[in-house]
Write an enzyme that holds these catalytic residues in place. Structure first.
Site, PDB file in Angstrom:
ATOM      1  N   PRO A 151       7.877   2.468 -21.842  1.00  0.00           N
ATOM      2  CA  PRO A 151       6.914   2.537 -20.746  1.00  0.00           C
ATOM      3  C   PRO A 151       5.585   3.190 -21.124  1.00  0.00           C
ATOM      4  CG  PRO A 151       8.758   4.027 -20.379  1.00  0.00           C
ATOM      5  CD  PRO A 151       9.143   3.141 -21.517  1.00  0.00           C
ATOM      6  N   ASN A 152       4.531   2.580 -20.616  1.00  0.00           N
ATOM      7  CA  ASN A 152       3.147   3.072 -20.721  1.00  0.00           C
ATOM      8  C   ASN A 152       2.542   2.925 -22.114  1.00  0.00           C
ATOM      9  OD1 ASN A 152       3.006   3.978 -17.945  1.00  0.00           O
ATOM     10  ND2 ASN A 152       4.441   5.582 -18.561  1.00  0.00           N
ATOM     11  N   ARG A 162      -5.005   5.174 -22.094  1.00  0.00           N
ATOM     12  CA  ARG A 162      -4.227   6.268 -21.530  1.00  0.00           C
ATOM     13  C   ARG A 162      -4.470   7.562 -22.337  1.00  0.00           C
ATOM     14  NH1 ARG A 162       2.177   6.595 -23.183  1.00  0.00           N
ATOM     15  NH2 ARG A 162       2.567   8.324 -21.791  1.00  0.00           N
ATOM     16  N   TYR A 171      -3.351  10.188 -27.302  1.00  0.00           N
ATOM     17  CA  TYR A 171      -2.847   8.965 -27.935  1.00  0.00           C
ATOM     18  C   TYR A 171      -3.909   8.171 -28.694  1.00  0.00           C
ATOM     19  CZ  TYR A 171       1.114  10.069 -24.928  1.00  0.00           C
ATOM     20  OH  TYR A 171       2.164  10.715 -24.320  1.00  0.00           O
ATOM     21  N   ASN A 222       9.820   3.353 -29.986  1.00  0.00           N
ATOM     22  CA  ASN A 222       9.171   4.421 -29.241  1.00  0.00           C
ATOM     23  C   ASN A 222       9.552   4.180 -27.786  1.00  0.00           C
ATOM     24  OD1 ASN A 222       7.600   6.261 -27.942  1.00  0.00           O
ATOM     25  ND2 ASN A 222       5.696   5.764 -29.015  1.00  0.00           N
ATOM     26  N   ALA A 253       8.730   7.947 -22.370  1.00  0.00           N
ATOM     27  CA  ALA A 253       9.413   8.996 -21.606  1.00  0.00           C
ATOM     28  C   ALA A 253      10.927   8.772 -21.525  1.00  0.00           C
ATOM     29  CB  ALA A 253       8.819   9.098 -20.207  1.00  0.00           C
ATOM     30  N   GLU A 309      13.372   6.563 -34.483  1.00  0.00           N
ATOM     31  CA  GLU A 309      12.651   7.000 -33.289  1.00  0.00           C
ATOM     32  C   GLU A 309      11.240   7.398 -33.698  1.00  0.00           C
ATOM     33  OE1 GLU A 309      14.564  10.276 -31.186  1.00  0.00           O
ATOM     34  OE2 GLU A 309      12.630  10.900 -30.329  1.00  0.00           O
ATOM     35  N   HIS A 325       7.169   8.596 -32.341  1.00  0.00           N
ATOM     36  CA  HIS A 325       6.252   9.029 -31.286  1.00  0.00           C
ATOM     37  C   HIS A 325       4.862   9.158 -31.881  1.00  0.00           C
ATOM     38  CE1 HIS A 325       9.535   9.743 -28.585  1.00  0.00           C
ATOM     39  NE2 HIS A 325      10.157  10.350 -29.581  1.00  0.00           N
ATOM     40  N   SER A 331       2.487  11.149 -30.506  1.00  0.00           N
ATOM     41  CA  SER A 331       2.154  12.577 -30.417  1.00  0.00           C
ATOM     42  C   SER A 331       3.276  13.424 -31.021  1.00  0.00           C
ATOM     43  CB  SER A 331       1.942  12.960 -28.951  1.00  0.00           C
ATOM     44  OG  SER A 331       3.155  12.805 -28.221  1.00  0.00           O
ATOM     45  N   ARG A 380       4.619  19.808 -27.460  1.00  0.00           N
ATOM     46  CA  ARG A 380       4.189  19.556 -26.082  1.00  0.00           C
ATOM     47  C   ARG A 380       5.153  20.219 -25.085  1.00  0.00           C
ATOM     48  NH1 ARG A 380       2.778  13.368 -25.426  1.00  0.00           N
ATOM     49  NH2 ARG A 380       1.885  14.207 -23.491  1.00  0.00           N
ATOM     50  N   ARG A 394       9.789  17.405 -23.295  1.00  0.00           N
ATOM     51  CA  ARG A 394       9.616  16.385 -24.343  1.00  0.00           C
ATOM     52  C   ARG A 394      10.316  16.782 -25.655  1.00  0.00           C
ATOM     53  NH1 ARG A 394       5.565  12.996 -22.088  1.00  0.00           N
ATOM     54  NH2 ARG A 394       4.143  14.215 -20.797  1.00  0.00           N
TER      55      ARG A 394
END
Ligand code: DQA
Length: 145
Positions: A9-10, A17, A22, A71, A74, A95, A97, A99, A104, A108
């Protein structure tokens, strides 16, 4: 060699965004560049904002491709179902990411999919994806965070 890149998502909004986190480059542009760097690799690119669609894609490609770069956005932090899907298939998964999730918010720091993955590559911006592709191609999964 076939590699599946699955975005959750996103991640379709990367470039627009929260650019301070990002970056400014769109995911579509980045993935075009990545694919062009590996002419001998057959890529399957997938993005969805829906948990079930991500699971369907893992099941669809997961017995066929040589590796999955995921990725889960969330969903990483709370989807046991995506973790189970990655465990169910034969392709090794990484996996990723954009960021550095460990730097963070505390929520997360948790990953429900990491135990289903060979390693986690996070915090290199979009280059996290290239590093994951290289890990699959070389079989060196010690890249880490
Ligand atoms: C992300 C980190 C997640 O915590 C977040 O929900 C995302 C993007 C990353 O690539 O840095 O959507 O997976």
């Amino acid at each position: 060699m076939k590699i599946s890149i699955i975005n959750g998502p996103n991640l379709n909004l990367v470039g627009v965004r929260e650019p301070q986190i990002y970056g400014n480059k769109s995911m579509a542009t980045y993935l075009d560049e990545l694919v062009a760097q590996y002419p001998d690799v057959e890529f399957e690119l997938f993005q969805s904002n829906h948990e079930g669609s991500i699971i369907d894609e893992i099941q669809r490609v997961g017995f066929d491709v040589d590796g999955i770069v995921i990725n889960a956005g969330a969903y990483t932090h709370y989807s046991i179902a995506i973790g189970d899907a990655l465990k169910a298939v034969t392709a090794p998964a990484i996996e990723v990411h954009i960021s550095n999730v460990q730097a963070r918010e505390a929520y997360r720091h948790v990953s429900m999919i990491k135990d289903s993955c060979r390693c986690v590559i996070a915090g290199y911006g979009l280059d996290s994806y290239r590093r994951a592709v290289d890990a699959i191609l070389t079989g060196n999964f010690s890249a880490g965070e």
